[in-house]
Design a protein around this motif. Structure first.
Motif, PDB file in Angstrom:
ATOM      1  N   THR A   1       0.847  -1.185   0.000  1.00 40.97           N
ATOM      2  CA  THR A   1       0.000   0.000   0.000  1.00 40.97           C
ATOM      3  C   THR A   1       0.884   1.237   0.000  1.00 40.97           C
ATOM      4  OG1 THR A   1      -1.874   1.058   1.104  1.00 40.97           O
ATOM      5  CG2 THR A   1      -0.189   0.109   2.528  1.00 40.97           C
ATOM      6  N   GLY A   2       0.278   2.399  -0.057  1.00 37.95           N
ATOM      7  CA  GLY A   2       1.044   3.630  -0.104  1.00 37.95           C
ATOM      8  C   GLY A   2       1.089   4.351   1.226  1.00 37.95           C
ATOM      9  N   VAL A   3       2.082   5.211   1.352  1.00 42.99           N
ATOM     10  CA  VAL A   3       2.221   6.078   2.513  1.00 42.99           C
ATOM     11  C   VAL A   3       2.790   7.400   2.016  1.00 42.99           C
ATOM     12  CG1 VAL A   3       4.518   5.222   3.107  1.00 42.99           C
ATOM     13  CG2 VAL A   3       3.086   6.209   4.890  1.00 42.99           C
ATOM     14  N   ALA A   4       2.361   8.497   2.611  1.00 42.94           N
ATOM     15  CA  ALA A   4       2.848   9.813   2.201  1.00 42.94           C
ATOM     16  C   ALA A   4       3.986  10.267   3.106  1.00 42.94           C
ATOM     17  CB  ALA A   4       1.716  10.827   2.239  1.00 42.94           C
ATOM     18  N   ALA A   5       4.928  10.996   2.511  1.00 40.48           N
ATOM     19  CA  ALA A   5       6.044  11.556   3.268  1.00 40.48           C
ATOM     20  C   ALA A   5       6.331  12.958   2.751  1.00 40.48           C
ATOM     21  CB  ALA A   5       7.281  10.682   3.120  1.00 40.48           C
ATOM     22  N   TRP A   6       6.845  13.799   3.628  1.00 36.71           N
ATOM     23  CA  TRP A   6       7.243  15.152   3.254  1.00 36.71           C
ATOM     24  C   TRP A   6       8.736  15.123   2.996  1.00 36.71           C
ATOM     25  CZ3 TRP A   6       4.207  18.782   1.681  1.00 36.71           C
ATOM     26  CH2 TRP A   6       4.619  20.106   1.653  1.00 36.71           C
ATOM     27  N   VAL A   7       9.146  15.374   1.754  1.00 36.31           N
ATOM     28  CA  VAL A   7      10.550  15.285   1.360  1.00 36.31           C
ATOM     29  C   VAL A   7      10.972  16.596   0.696  1.00 36.31           C
ATOM     30  CG1 VAL A   7      12.241  14.029  -0.037  1.00 36.31           C
ATOM     31  CG2 VAL A   7      10.330  12.788   1.001  1.00 36.31           C
ATOM     32  N   ALA A   8      11.850  17.313   1.361  1.00 34.59           N
ATOM     33  CA  ALA A   8      12.383  18.578   0.822  1.00 34.59           C
ATOM     34  C   ALA A   8      11.275  19.509   0.343  1.00 34.59           C
ATOM     35  CB  ALA A   8      13.389  18.296  -0.291  1.00 34.59           C
ATOM     36  N   GLY A   9      10.230  19.643   1.157  1.00 31.72           N
ATOM     37  CA  GLY A   9       9.146  20.570   0.846  1.00 31.72           C
ATOM     38  C   GLY A   9       8.104  20.056  -0.124  1.00 31.72           C
ATOM     39  N   LYS A  10       8.131  18.767  -0.446  1.00 29.73           N
ATOM     40  CA  LYS A  10       7.159  18.194  -1.389  1.00 29.73           C
ATOM     41  C   LYS A  10       6.527  16.946  -0.786  1.00 29.73           C
ATOM     42  CE  LYS A  10       9.116  20.059  -5.468  1.00 29.73           C
ATOM     43  NZ  LYS A  10       8.350  20.760  -6.388  1.00 29.73           N
ATOM     44  N   ALA A  11       5.246  16.759  -1.091  1.00 30.13           N
ATOM     45  CA  ALA A  11       4.538  15.559  -0.663  1.00 30.13           C
ATOM     46  C   ALA A  11       4.838  14.436  -1.654  1.00 30.13           C
ATOM     47  CB  ALA A  11       3.039  15.815  -0.596  1.00 30.13           C
ATOM     48  N   VAL A  12       5.326  13.315  -1.131  1.00 30.74           N
ATOM     49  CA  VAL A  12       5.720  12.180  -1.966  1.00 30.74           C
ATOM     50  C   VAL A  12       4.938  10.947  -1.520  1.00 30.74           C
ATOM     51  CG1 VAL A  12       7.650  10.701  -2.669  1.00 30.74           C
ATOM     52  CG2 VAL A  12       8.021  13.143  -2.294  1.00 30.74           C
ATOM     53  N   ALA A  13       4.416  10.194  -2.487  1.00 30.41           N
ATOM     54  CA  ALA A  13       3.729   8.932  -2.213  1.00 30.41           C
ATOM     55  C   ALA A  13       4.736   7.802  -2.397  1.00 30.41           C
ATOM     56  CB  ALA A  13       2.555   8.743  -3.171  1.00 30.41           C
ATOM     57  N   ILE A  14       4.871   6.965  -1.374  1.00 27.28           N
ATOM     58  CA  ILE A  14       5.831   5.858  -1.387  1.00 27.28           C
ATOM     59  C   ILE A  14       5.066   4.543  -1.373  1.00 27.28           C
ATOM     60  CG2 ILE A  14       7.711   4.740  -0.128  1.00 27.28           C
ATOM     61  CD1 ILE A  14       8.240   7.530   1.151  1.00 27.28           C
ATOM     62  N   PHE A  15       5.487   3.624  -2.240  1.00 24.46           N
ATOM     63  CA  PHE A  15       4.843   2.314  -2.342  1.00 24.46           C
ATOM     64  C   PHE A  15       5.903   1.222  -2.252  1.00 24.46           C
ATOM     65  CE2 PHE A  15       2.351   5.421  -4.623  1.00 24.46           C
ATOM     66  CZ  PHE A  15       1.064   5.174  -4.172  1.00 24.46           C
ATOM     67  N   ASP A  16       5.814   0.396  -1.214  1.00 22.47           N
ATOM     68  CA  ASP A  16       6.708  -0.748  -1.066  1.00 22.47           C
ATOM     69  C   ASP A  16       5.914  -1.977  -1.476  1.00 22.47           C
ATOM     70  OD1 ASP A  16       8.448  -2.767  -0.417  1.00 22.47           O
ATOM     71  OD2 ASP A  16       8.801  -2.097   1.635  1.00 22.47           O
TER      72      ASP A  16
ATOM     73  N   TYR B   1       8.689   2.172  -4.952  1.00 19.53           N
ATOM     74  CA  TYR B   1       8.381   3.273  -5.867  1.00 19.53           C
ATOM     75  C   TYR B   1       8.046   4.541  -5.100  1.00 19.53           C
ATOM     76  CZ  TYR B   1       7.832  -0.601  -9.104  1.00 19.53           C
ATOM     77  OH  TYR B   1       8.053  -1.730  -9.852  1.00 19.53           O
ATOM     78  N   ALA B   2       8.304   5.680  -5.729  1.00 17.16           N
ATOM     79  CA  ALA B   2       7.932   6.975  -5.161  1.00 17.16           C
ATOM     80  C   ALA B   2       7.536   7.907  -6.308  1.00 17.16           C
ATOM     81  CB  ALA B   2       9.097   7.567  -4.372  1.00 17.16           C
ATOM     82  N   ILE B   3       6.376   8.557  -6.147  1.00 21.87           N
ATOM     83  CA  ILE B   3       5.895   9.549  -7.119  1.00 21.87           C
ATOM     84  C   ILE B   3       5.303  10.715  -6.330  1.00 21.87           C
ATOM     85  CG2 ILE B   3       5.401   7.862  -8.943  1.00 21.87           C
ATOM     86  CD1 ILE B   3       2.431   8.080  -8.274  1.00 21.87           C
TER      87      ILE B   3
END
Length: 108
Positions: free
Chosen positions: A16-31, A38-40
């Motif tokens: 499933t996905g999880v959101a993270a804050w990376v360098a001022g941007k919201a990133v969706a991470i999928f393991d 993956y990250a988009i």
């Protein structure tokens, strides 16, 4: 650009996905386990809403995708390109696991 430590790999949910804050941007991470990591962008290009991490992961004719929860567009987890409308792109990020940590290459 630099690698940003996002979390310990043991805390990342699989399938499933999880959101993270990376360098001022919201990133969706999928393991996806054996299918990859993956990250988009977490922001849905069709709506501007930050929610792609909450989408369902699916296979569209051999392409691993996430379906946006709002209007169900499917975004490739590798390229970020929308299957239904190639003009819509959720930019992909380089992501890796190293020494028990999940790292994302931050964009400037």
């Amino acid at each position: 650009m630099s690698w940003v430590n996002v979390c310990n790999e043991s805390t990342l949910p699989q399938g499933t996905g999880v959101a993270a804050w990376v360098a001022g941007k919201a990133v969706a991470i999928f393991d996806l386990g054996q299918h990859g990591l993956y990250a988009i962008d977490n922001v849905d290009p069709a709506t501007g809403v930050s929610l792609l991490a909450r989408g369902l992961v699916c296979d569209m004719e051999g392409v691993l995708c996430v379906a946006s929860p709002l209007y169900k567009q499917h975004y490739s987890l590798e390229t970020g390109i929308c299957i239904e409308d190639e003009a819509l792109v959720a930019s992909p990020y380089e992501i890796k696991k190293e020494a028990g940590q999940v790292l994302i290459l931050a964009k400037s």
